[in-house]
Every structure is written in structure tokens, then in C-alpha cells.
Design a protein around this motif. Structure first.
Motif, mmCIF file in Angstrom:
data_model
loop_
_atom_site.group_PDB
_atom_site.id
_atom_site.type_symbol
_atom_site.label_atom_id
_atom_site.label_comp_id
_atom_site.label_asym_id
_atom_site.label_seq_id
_atom_site.Cartn_x
_atom_site.Cartn_y
_atom_site.Cartn_z
ATOM 1 N N VAL A 181 0.856 -1.180 0.000
ATOM 2 C CA VAL A 181 0.000 0.000 0.000
ATOM 3 C C VAL A 181 0.893 1.232 0.000
ATOM 4 C CG1 VAL A 181 -0.146 0.095 2.527
ATOM 5 C CG2 VAL A 181 -1.969 1.127 1.170
ATOM 6 N N ASN A 182 0.449 2.298 -0.668
ATOM 7 C CA ASN A 182 1.159 3.587 -0.554
ATOM 8 C C ASN A 182 0.173 4.663 -0.102
ATOM 9 O OD1 ASN A 182 -0.087 3.573 -3.159
ATOM 10 N ND2 ASN A 182 1.398 5.032 -3.973
ATOM 11 N N PRO A 183 -0.047 4.753 1.210
ATOM 12 C CA PRO A 183 -1.033 5.703 1.748
ATOM 13 C C PRO A 183 -0.625 7.138 1.461
ATOM 14 C CG PRO A 183 0.344 4.827 3.505
ATOM 15 C CD PRO A 183 0.680 4.038 2.271
ATOM 16 N N ILE A 184 -1.623 8.024 1.453
ATOM 17 C CA ILE A 184 -1.406 9.416 1.084
ATOM 18 C C ILE A 184 -1.919 10.353 2.170
ATOM 19 C CG2 ILE A 184 -3.595 9.501 -0.203
ATOM 20 C CD1 ILE A 184 -2.192 11.389 -2.196
ATOM 21 N N HIS A 185 -1.207 11.450 2.368
ATOM 22 C CA HIS A 185 -1.636 12.483 3.313
ATOM 23 C C HIS A 185 -2.861 13.198 2.749
ATOM 24 C CE1 HIS A 185 -1.563 16.106 5.794
ATOM 25 N NE2 HIS A 185 -0.700 15.503 6.603
ATOM 26 N N GLY A 186 -3.783 13.584 3.625
ATOM 27 C CA GLY A 186 -4.995 14.255 3.180
ATOM 28 C C GLY A 186 -4.735 15.532 2.410
ATOM 29 N N ALA A 187 -3.720 16.297 2.797
ATOM 30 C CA ALA A 187 -3.423 17.553 2.102
ATOM 31 C C ALA A 187 -2.891 17.300 0.702
ATOM 32 C CB ALA A 187 -2.423 18.379 2.909
ATOM 33 N N ASP A 188 -2.085 16.248 0.529
ATOM 34 C CA ASP A 188 -1.577 15.921 -0.808
ATOM 35 C C ASP A 188 -2.706 15.441 -1.717
ATOM 36 O OD1 ASP A 188 1.074 16.578 -0.317
ATOM 37 O OD2 ASP A 188 1.618 14.570 0.354
ATOM 38 N N LEU A 189 -3.620 14.638 -1.164
ATOM 39 C CA LEU A 189 -4.765 14.184 -1.947
ATOM 40 C C LEU A 189 -5.654 15.371 -2.325
ATOM 41 C CD1 LEU A 189 -6.497 11.942 -3.166
ATOM 42 C CD2 LEU A 189 -7.556 11.641 -0.910
ATOM 43 N N ALA A 190 -5.884 16.258 -1.383
ATOM 44 C CA ALA A 190 -6.709 17.437 -1.660
ATOM 45 C C ALA A 190 -6.081 18.291 -2.752
ATOM 46 C CB ALA A 190 -6.893 18.257 -0.386
ATOM 47 N N SER A 191 -4.783 18.479 -2.710
ATOM 48 C CA SER A 191 -4.105 19.277 -3.728
ATOM 49 C C SER A 191 -4.272 18.657 -5.114
ATOM 50 C CB SER A 191 -2.616 19.398 -3.383
ATOM 51 O OG SER A 191 -1.937 20.172 -4.348
ATOM 52 N N PHE A 192 -4.170 17.331 -5.192
ATOM 53 C CA PHE A 192 -4.362 16.632 -6.469
ATOM 54 C C PHE A 192 -5.768 16.874 -7.002
ATOM 55 C CE2 PHE A 192 -5.714 12.973 -8.948
ATOM 56 C CZ PHE A 192 -4.649 12.775 -9.822
ATOM 57 N N ILE A 193 -6.764 16.793 -6.110
ATOM 58 C CA ILE A 193 -8.155 16.961 -6.535
ATOM 59 C C ILE A 193 -8.419 18.404 -6.955
ATOM 60 C CG2 ILE A 193 -10.554 16.889 -5.740
ATOM 61 C CD1 ILE A 193 -9.645 14.539 -3.887
ATOM 62 N N VAL A 194 -7.958 19.359 -6.172
ATOM 63 C CA VAL A 194 -8.194 20.763 -6.495
ATOM 64 C C VAL A 194 -7.547 21.119 -7.833
ATOM 65 C CG1 VAL A 194 -7.795 23.141 -5.758
ATOM 66 C CG2 VAL A 194 -8.476 21.419 -4.079
ATOM 67 N N ASP A 195 -6.408 20.502 -8.137
ATOM 68 C CA ASP A 195 -5.766 20.722 -9.436
ATOM 69 C C ASP A 195 -6.694 20.356 -10.594
ATOM 70 O OD1 ASP A 195 -3.383 21.682 -8.442
ATOM 71 O OD2 ASP A 195 -2.330 19.769 -8.579
ATOM 72 N N ARG A 196 -7.607 19.399 -10.351
ATOM 73 C CA ARG A 196 -8.462 18.893 -11.424
ATOM 74 C C ARG A 196 -9.851 19.515 -11.439
ATOM 75 N NH1 ARG A 196 -4.346 16.590 -10.531
ATOM 76 N NH2 ARG A 196 -3.234 15.412 -12.139
ATOM 77 N N VAL A 197 -10.217 20.181 -10.370
ATOM 78 C CA VAL A 197 -11.494 20.897 -10.366
ATOM 79 C C VAL A 197 -11.444 21.962 -11.458
ATOM 80 C CG1 VAL A 197 -12.954 22.473 -9.046
ATOM 81 C CG2 VAL A 197 -11.948 20.477 -7.933
ATOM 82 N N GLY A 198 -12.431 21.963 -12.302
ATOM 83 C CA GLY A 198 -12.440 22.890 -13.429
ATOM 84 C C GLY A 198 -11.887 22.282 -14.700
ATOM 85 N N GLY A 199 -11.301 21.078 -14.593
ATOM 86 C CA GLY A 199 -10.745 20.413 -15.763
ATOM 87 C C GLY A 199 -11.679 19.359 -16.325
#
Length: 286
Positions: A181-199
Motif C-alpha cells: 500500500v502507498n497511503p497518502i496524506h490528506g493535504a496531498d490528496l486534496a491538492s491533487f483533486i483541487v488541481d483537477r477541479v475545473g478540468g
């Protein structure tokens, strides 16, 4: 930027980071919460307070669909991290039906996109949590609202369970503990998602920068706890027995146990993203 984004699941571990991230990028946030007072306090596992990050508050109960009517009126997009983890609510009621009610309102008001935080391999899971998430992801993928489905491998917050076991002096793995497993920090996941909002729409499997076997996770947890490792290796039959016993305790306990056992037996490795590493995070919450 003047877009208004509706955030469902705003008070959860990932949801709090999403609200903070959207606000930092210039989006206005309409947070759907059960309690504004709770939302404005710091969250569990180091997640931030929503105080100062929310333009509009809507008080809702995702088990009462009438409270969701109109939550998307006047908004541009939805981001949902809504889901049951340790709460007593039913995953089918929240992960599926709650999200479905928000999606129906998004369609009614012709919103541009709906980003959903799913989970990696939800299509293969047998727990009610996995089945509920997969059912909603399928419904979203057929929606006229542009679907953006993000499938994380697991969260840093989930890994605190291993730390708590190590602090008590005992851990265990299923079989050899070689599942990855490669778990992810919530802030890193949020940044990835926000990058795609609007795309554009799409689906993405993601995880953190470091991949561990569950044996390595246990060893890390004992190292952070400062305890001598005592790691019990159990066979798959024990997992079946745990699930059988839990099912007879309560539906909630059965689902949590089945979801936990599933995670220990199936590799969950997404595309590595982010810069935050697990060991410093565990030390910060130890």
C-alpha cells in the motif's frame, strides 16, 4: 476566481483538507455539515479547522434527503469526500444514497462537474463500504454532470491504527504481510483533486510517495512507538473467522472488520503523488 464549490463530507479527514485547499486556490466554498460548531474546531488526525475557509454553510443530514434539496442551487461544482469510516451510520445510506442525493441536486441545477473521493479497488470489495462506494462511482460515471473520480490507496489517518496497536505492544499481519500500500496524506490528496477541479472528467488511482508492505508498516509503527516489535503472523482462515464473529456482533462491526481484512489482503498502490511522508506524520500524532 469566483466559482462556488459545494463540498460534501467537509468535516472528515480529507474533506477538511479539501475545503482548505479550495479556499487557498480562490474558490468559494459552500460546506455541507451537520454541525458548524464542530466544523470550526480542529479535526481528528491533524486535519484543519474550517474556520475562515467557508463562504457559505448549509446544515444537512445525509440520512434525511429533504435537507439536501437545493444545496447545489447557484453553485458551479461539487467535490465530495462523503463517506462512513468509524461512524455508526450505514455506508449504503451515506456513501451511496447520501452522495446520490447530492448528485441529483447537482444535475437538477446543471452543475459543471462532480469530483468524488472513492477508494482504490472498490469494484473488487465485498464489504458494504466498498460496495456502496463502487455503486455511487458507477452512478456518477453515467451522470450528465462531468464525473471526476479519484481512487486513493489509503490515508495517513488509517495508518494510525497500526501505531495504536504498536503502542499497546502487539501487531499482526495477514500471511507474510507482503501486501502493499502507498497511503497518502490528506493535504496531498486534496491538492491533487483541487488541481483537477475545473478540468476534464476522468478517473485516477493515486497514492503517496512511499510504498510499504504491511510488514514494513508494522515495523515502522513499532519504531515510532519506541517498542520492541511483536508481530503475529496469522493465516487467511483467521481473517475469515474474525469476519464471521464480527458479523454476529452487529452489521457495523461486520462491515468494519471485512473492510479491514480486505485492505490487508489486496495490493493498493496508486500513482505516487505528493511530498509528505508517513513516518514524520506518525511521529506527529504519536
Amino acid at each position: 476566481m469566483d466559482e462556488l464549490v459545494v463540498v460534501a463530507g467537509a468535516t472528515g479527514y480529507v474533506g477538511r483538507h479539501l475545503v482548505e485547499g479550495l479556499d487557498a486556490r480562490g474558490y468559494r466554498v459552500r460546506a455541507l455539515v451537520r454541525s458548524r460548531d464542530r466544523a470550526e474546531k480542529p479535526g481528528a488526525f491533524g486535519a484543519p479547522s474550517l474556520s475562515g475557509h467557508v463562504a457559505e454553510w448549509r446544515i444537512v443530514d445525509f440520512e434525511a434527503p429533504e435537507t439536501i434539496e437545493g444545496v447545489c442551487e447557484g453553485a458551479d461544482r461539487v467535490v465530495s469526500a462523503l463517506g462512513v469510516t468509524r461512524q455508526k451510520a450505514s455506508p449504503w445510506q451515506i456513501d451511496f444514497r447520501g452522495n446520490l442525493a447530492v448528485l441529483a441536486d447537482a444535475e437538477k441545477h446543471a452543475l459543471a462537474s462532480f469530483a468524488y473521493v472513492n477508494v482504490l479497488h472498490s469494484d473488487a470489495g465485498d464489504s458494504m463500504t466498498m460496495r456502496s462506494k463502487f455503486a455511487f462511482a458507477q452512478a456518477l460515471s453515467r451522470s450528465r454532470v462531468t464525473p471526476q473520480i479519484v481512487n486513493p490507496s489509503g490515508y495517513f489517518s488509517d495508518m494510525t491504527d497500526f501505531l495504536r496497536m504498536a503502542q499497546r505492544g502487539m501487531g499482526f499481519t495477514m500471511g507474510s504481510g507482503s501486501t502493499k500500500v502507498n497511503p497518502i496524506h490528506g493535504a496531498d490528496l486534496a491538492s491533487f483533486i483541487v488541481d483537477r477541479v475545473g478540468g476534464a472528467g476522468g478517473a485516477w488511482d493515486v497514492g503517496g510517495p512511499d510504498t510499504f508492505t504491511y510488514r514494513q508498516l508494522e515495523e515502522l509503527a513499532f519504531r515510532v512507538a519506541g517498542r520492541t516489535p511483536h508481530i503475529l503472523r496469522v493465516g487467511e482462515g483467521v481473517g475469515d473467522a474474525m469476519t464471521w464473529l464480527a458479523d454476529r456482533g452487529s452489521p457495523r462491526l461486520g462491515n468494519l472488520t471485512r473492510f479491514f481484512v480486505e485492505s490487508l489482503t489486496v495490493d493498493a498502490v496508486g500513482t505516487p503523488i505528493g511530498e509528505r511522508h508517513l513516518e514524520p506524520y506518525l511521529r506527529s500524532v504519536a
